[in-house]
Design an enzyme around this catalytic site. Structure first.
Site, PDB file in Angstrom:
ATOM      1  N   HIS A 239       0.810  -1.228   0.000  1.00 55.92           N
ATOM      2  CA  HIS A 239       0.000   0.000   0.000  1.00 55.92           C
ATOM      3  C   HIS A 239       0.835   1.267   0.000  1.00 55.92           C
ATOM      4  CE1 HIS A 239      -2.199  -3.201   2.248  1.00 55.92           C
ATOM      5  NE2 HIS A 239      -3.076  -2.918   1.315  1.00 55.92           N
TER       6      HIS A 239
ATOM      7  N   CYS B  76       3.554  -1.001  -4.276  1.00 49.71           N
ATOM      8  CA  CYS B  76       3.237  -1.286  -5.683  1.00 49.71           C
ATOM      9  C   CYS B  76       3.732  -0.132  -6.552  1.00 49.71           C
ATOM     10  CB  CYS B  76       1.727  -1.442  -5.839  1.00 49.71           C
ATOM     11  SG  CYS B  76       1.245  -1.632  -7.577  1.00 49.71           S
TER      12      CYS B  76
ATOM     13  N   GLU C 214      -3.008   3.128   2.196  1.00 47.81           N
ATOM     14  CA  GLU C 214      -2.511   3.795   0.975  1.00 47.81           C
ATOM     15  C   GLU C 214      -2.670   5.312   1.081  1.00 47.81           C
ATOM     16  OE1 GLU C 214      -3.923   2.315  -2.890  1.00 47.81           O
ATOM     17  OE2 GLU C 214      -3.588   4.333  -3.655  1.00 47.81           O
TER      18      GLU C 214
ATOM     19  N   CYS D  23      -6.010   2.026 -10.617  1.00 49.16           N
ATOM     20  CA  CYS D  23      -5.094   1.171 -11.375  1.00 49.16           C
ATOM     21  C   CYS D  23      -5.822   0.213 -12.308  1.00 49.16           C
ATOM     22  CB  CYS D  23      -4.201   0.397 -10.411  1.00 49.16           C
ATOM     23  SG  CYS D  23      -5.061  -0.949  -9.606  1.00 49.16           S
TER      24      CYS D  23
ATOM     25  N   SER E 179     -10.212  -5.038   2.828  1.00 50.32           N
ATOM     26  CA  SER E 179      -9.682  -4.824   1.477  1.00 50.32           C
ATOM     27  C   SER E 179     -10.579  -3.845   0.735  1.00 50.32           C
ATOM     28  CB  SER E 179      -9.609  -6.165   0.736  1.00 50.32           C
ATOM     29  OG  SER E 179      -9.553  -5.938  -0.651  1.00 50.32           O
TER      30      SER E 179
ATOM     31  N   ASN F 250     -10.465  -2.657  -2.389  1.00 56.00           N
ATOM     32  CA  ASN F 250     -10.923  -3.005  -3.745  1.00 56.00           C
ATOM     33  C   ASN F 250     -11.966  -4.117  -3.715  1.00 56.00           C
ATOM     34  OD1 ASN F 250      -9.644  -5.631  -5.007  1.00 56.00           O
ATOM     35  ND2 ASN F 250      -8.121  -4.792  -3.614  1.00 56.00           N
TER      36      ASN F 250
HETATM   37  S1  SF4 Z   1      -4.615  -3.033  -6.648  1.00 53.29           S
HETATM   38 FE1  SF4 Z   1      -3.509  -1.819  -8.203  1.00 53.29          FE
HETATM   39  S2  SF4 Z   1      -2.303  -0.347  -7.061  1.00 53.29           S
HETATM   40 FE2  SF4 Z   1      -2.963  -1.915  -5.585  1.00 53.29          FE
HETATM   41  S3  SF4 Z   1      -1.284  -3.391  -5.561  1.00 53.29           S
HETATM   42 FE3  SF4 Z   1      -2.709  -4.074  -7.129  1.00 53.29          FE
HETATM   43  S4  SF4 Z   1      -1.944  -3.186  -9.081  1.00 53.29           S
HETATM   44 FE4  SF4 Z   1      -0.987  -2.094  -7.373  1.00 53.29          FE
END
Ligand code: SF4
Length: 336
Positions: free
Chosen positions: A85, A107, A137, A206, A234, A236
């Site tokens: 993050h 990342c 992040e 991303c 999480s 995402n």
């Molecule tokens: S979700 Fe996107 S920004 Fe996060 S680690 Fe994966 S590729 Fe990288």
């Protein structure tokens, strides 16, 4: 007398592709695994390397020790890894002060957002960071900048209340794992209020977040239930649950693994269930859920592929001389 096995009810499983691990998560896990191979245990990891308990537990079994802050780590010469993050600048600075061996698993796409935010400041702009307060992040991105040079915006209501010193000198970036639709609403509100605001040179959200949301959007219509494999912390994964419901699934649900399967919700004649996995959820958990569904149902899999992914982020140079074998990552990828 011949025995006739009872037939299982039919279930169609709409499986999203792409799903699960992104290149940034895969790289971060590889960094911990390779550090353990190169330096031996323990390898310290600041915060959860990625937001998934299964992954964290697997690495812990191999010899990783997870800490919240650097001051929990003794001066024993063993390396410390920073999570995918990203971290505030003060963290590597403190590690360097203590002459710690540190490996930064941020990342590369998060690092890109850091650079874009710093570029805004260099060009005399106040940074507007769109993201979720308290997410690692967001803490890491804000920690690239001097206090007073960045403001966090979470909602359109925040935009309405935001009164910057110089509305002509603003630049925005976003957290990488936000909802595409919610973020475009916030950006539209910002641009309407501050027409001179500068966008980052490329999208902050991303490729992995975008692709997983698009696949869920395409698969969700008419599903009775949509399972997202992922952890409650999480970002995402939580966004994928929202996307599934907005795109027409009767119910979206976050599941950590087969133990969370809501069989009471899988009812009716031939249910249609969708499934994807957040960027930090390993494929072994997807496989385990399919196996658990197959125990009760006659499962037909319908693959919905909306993009192909070939991204691969190499680990840092200092670990490239340590060979990674397929077996090293079997705990997350399955197989041997
Ligand atoms: S979700 Fe996107 S920004 Fe996060 S680690 Fe994966 S590729 Fe990288």
């Amino acid at each position: 007398m011949s025995f006739i096995a009872p037939t299982k009810p039919k279930l169609t499983l709409r499986l999203c592709e792409p799903r699960g691990f992104c290149a940034g998560v895969d790289r971060a896990i590889q960094i911990v695994v390779l550090a353990l191979k190169k330096y031996g245990a323990p390898v310290y990891v600041r915060h959860e390397i990625v937001h998934n308990k299964y992954v964290v537990d697997g690495l812990r079994e191999m010899g990783a020790i997870f800490v919240r802050e650097l001051d929990e780590i003794p001066d024993d010469g063993q390396p410390v890894v920073f999570s995918a993050h990203g971290v505030p600048k003060s963290v590597p600075a403190a590690a360097a002060d203590r002459e710690m061996l540190y490996l930064d698993a941020t990342c590369p796409l998060v690092s890109k957002v850091h650079k874009q935010a710093m570029l805004h400041v260099k060009r005399g702009r106040h940074v507007v960071l769109i993201g979720h307060r308290g997410h690692p992040e967001v803490i890491g991105t804000m920690g690239q900048l001097q206090p007073g040079t960045v403001s966090l915006i979470e909602t359109v209501a925040d935009v309405n209340a935001f009164e910057p010193e110089d509305p002509q000198a603003l630049g925005f970036v976003t957290q990488t794992t936000l909802s595409l639709d919610d973020t475009s609403e916030i950006v539209a509100a910002l641009q309407a209020k501050f027409p001179a605001m500068t966008a980052p040179s490329s999208e902050s959200i991303c490729y992995a977040t975008t692709n997983r949301q698009e696949a869920v959007k395409a698969s969700a219509p008419e599903t009775d239930l949509f399972l997202i494999v992922g952890a409650p912390n999480s970002s995402n994964s939580k966004r994928l649950v929202e996307v599934a419901e907005k795109a027409g699934s009767a119910k979206g649900l976050l599941v950590r693994g087969p133990e969370d399967l809501p069989f009471d919700l899988v009812t009716g004649d031939h249910p249609l269930v969708g499934m994807s996995a957040g960027a930090s959820a390993p494929e072994v958990l997807v496989d385990a859920i399919i196996a658990a569904l197959r125990e009760r149902f006659d499962v037909a899999i319908e693959l919905v592929q909306t993009a192909e992914e070939n991204e691969n982020f190499p680990v840092m140079r200092s670990l490239r001389d340590t060979p990674l074998t397929v077996g090293d990552m079997a705990f997350v990828n399955g197989g041997a």
